[in-house]
Design a protein around this motif. Structure first.
Motif, PDB file in Angstrom:
ATOM      1  N   GLN A 254      38.090  30.806  43.486  1.00 43.47           N
ATOM      2  CA  GLN A 254      38.763  29.592  44.396  1.00 43.47           C
ATOM      3  C   GLN A 254      37.586  28.560  44.465  1.00 43.47           C
ATOM      4  O   GLN A 254      36.332  28.792  44.696  1.00 43.47           O
ATOM      5  N   TYR A 285      45.227  29.727  43.089  1.00 39.43           N
ATOM      6  CA  TYR A 285      44.457  30.542  42.633  1.00 39.43           C
ATOM      7  C   TYR A 285      44.888  32.069  42.667  1.00 39.43           C
ATOM      8  O   TYR A 285      45.657  32.216  43.734  1.00 39.43           O
ATOM      9  N   ILE A 287      43.378  35.311  43.678  1.00 48.25           N
ATOM     10  CA  ILE A 287      42.200  35.685  44.067  1.00 48.25           C
ATOM     11  C   ILE A 287      42.385  37.430  44.133  1.00 48.25           C
ATOM     12  O   ILE A 287      43.242  38.144  44.538  1.00 48.25           O
TER      13      ILE A 287
END
Length: 290
Positions: A254, A285, A287
């Protein structure tokens, strides 16, 4: 005397014929018996699964051996974190304890450990102590050249996937030419760290007091670039991003906008492995759930 010899010869021939016929009959009997035993064993093996399938109240579990090449899929009954950890545990011998420096790094950079490609080489830990450890690991890698660059190399499956992507869309490297965007040395990783941070910041990261810096630069010995599975690119269009995603490349760190990680999974499978989708300032993103 002659009659007796002829009779003996006839008796000998008769005995030989009888013996041959007996052997043939015995072989046939053995084959038939063996075939019956085999079918009986198959029936016994298959019966429990058939009973399970015919009984809605039983949980059907296929206990047959799976081939090594069969892809791993996490148990959907597990939560996101458990699914992710069950996947990386197949590649990482020791999972760091929560709250440790190693765990913090795994949270930020551990996406590569779910990569299903058996040709991918992954480190046995998420921190290299020095240049020697880094070189020893990199010496085990099979590298591929990124077409149209001077000296940009990645692990071959990652390079092949990126080269395929770049035949679909024009995607330049961040720097425009070479190695700093691709597989890096420990010293290059250290140089980038010193450009943006220092030992005091590193101490805070190790204590868990600072994490934002990890979206800008990786601490020494921890970058995905050391593993040959990350690259910095200049990506601006949806078409470029789509082509990268279709070939297993995703943004997994990120706030590190140019950084792309080779995960090697289709986008629809990322949630299956526990990844969380986060959109920050229009950028998607994926994650880790740690």
């Amino acid at each position: 005397m002659k009659l007796t010899l002829r009779t003996q010869k006839n008796i000998t021939r008769f005995i030989r014929k009888i013996s041959f016929i007996s052997i043939v009959i015995l072989m046939i009997f053995v084959l038939v018996a063996s075939n019956e035993i085999t079918h009986h064993k198959v029936a016994i093996t298959a019966q429990p699964l058939q009973e399970c399938l015919s009984n809605d109240s039983l949980p059907c579990i296929d206990t047959s051996k799976k081939t090594i090449s069969e892809p791993f899929v996490p148990d959907p009954k597990l939560n996101a974190q458990q699914r992710f950890l069950s996947a990386i545990a197949r590649k990482l011998p020791t999972i760091p304890q929560p709250g440790t420096y190693e765990y913090t790094l795994l949270r930020s950079y551990g996406a590569v450990f779910v990569n299903p490609d058996m040709r991918i080489q992954l480190p046995q830990k998420d921190i290299f102590a020095n240049e020697q450890e880094t070189q020893e690991f990199q010496a085990t890698l099979t590298m591929g050249h990124i077409d149209g660059t001077n000296d940009c190399f990645l692990q071959k499956p990652a390079a092949d996937a990126l080269n395929k992507t770049r035949t679909q869309q024009q995607i330049p490297l961040k720097s425009g030419y070479g190695s700093g965007d691709c597989t890096r040395t420990f010293n290059t990783n250290l140089r980038f760290w010193r450009k943006y941070a220092n030992n005091q910041v590193l101490a805070k990261v190790k204590q868990g007091k600072e994490t934002k810096i990890l979206g800008l630069v990786a601490p020494p010995g921890t970058s995905q670039h050391l593993w040959g599975l990350a690259i910095d690119l200049r990506v601006g269009s949806k078409e470029q991003k789509k082509a990268l995603n279709q070939n297993g490349w995703f943004q997994t760190v990120q706030n590190d906008v140019p950084h792309w990680t080779y995960v090697g999974l289709p986008e629809e499978n990322l949630p299956v492995f526990g990844f969380n989708k986060q959109v920050v300032q229009g950028i998607t993103y994926w994650i880790t759930p740690l």
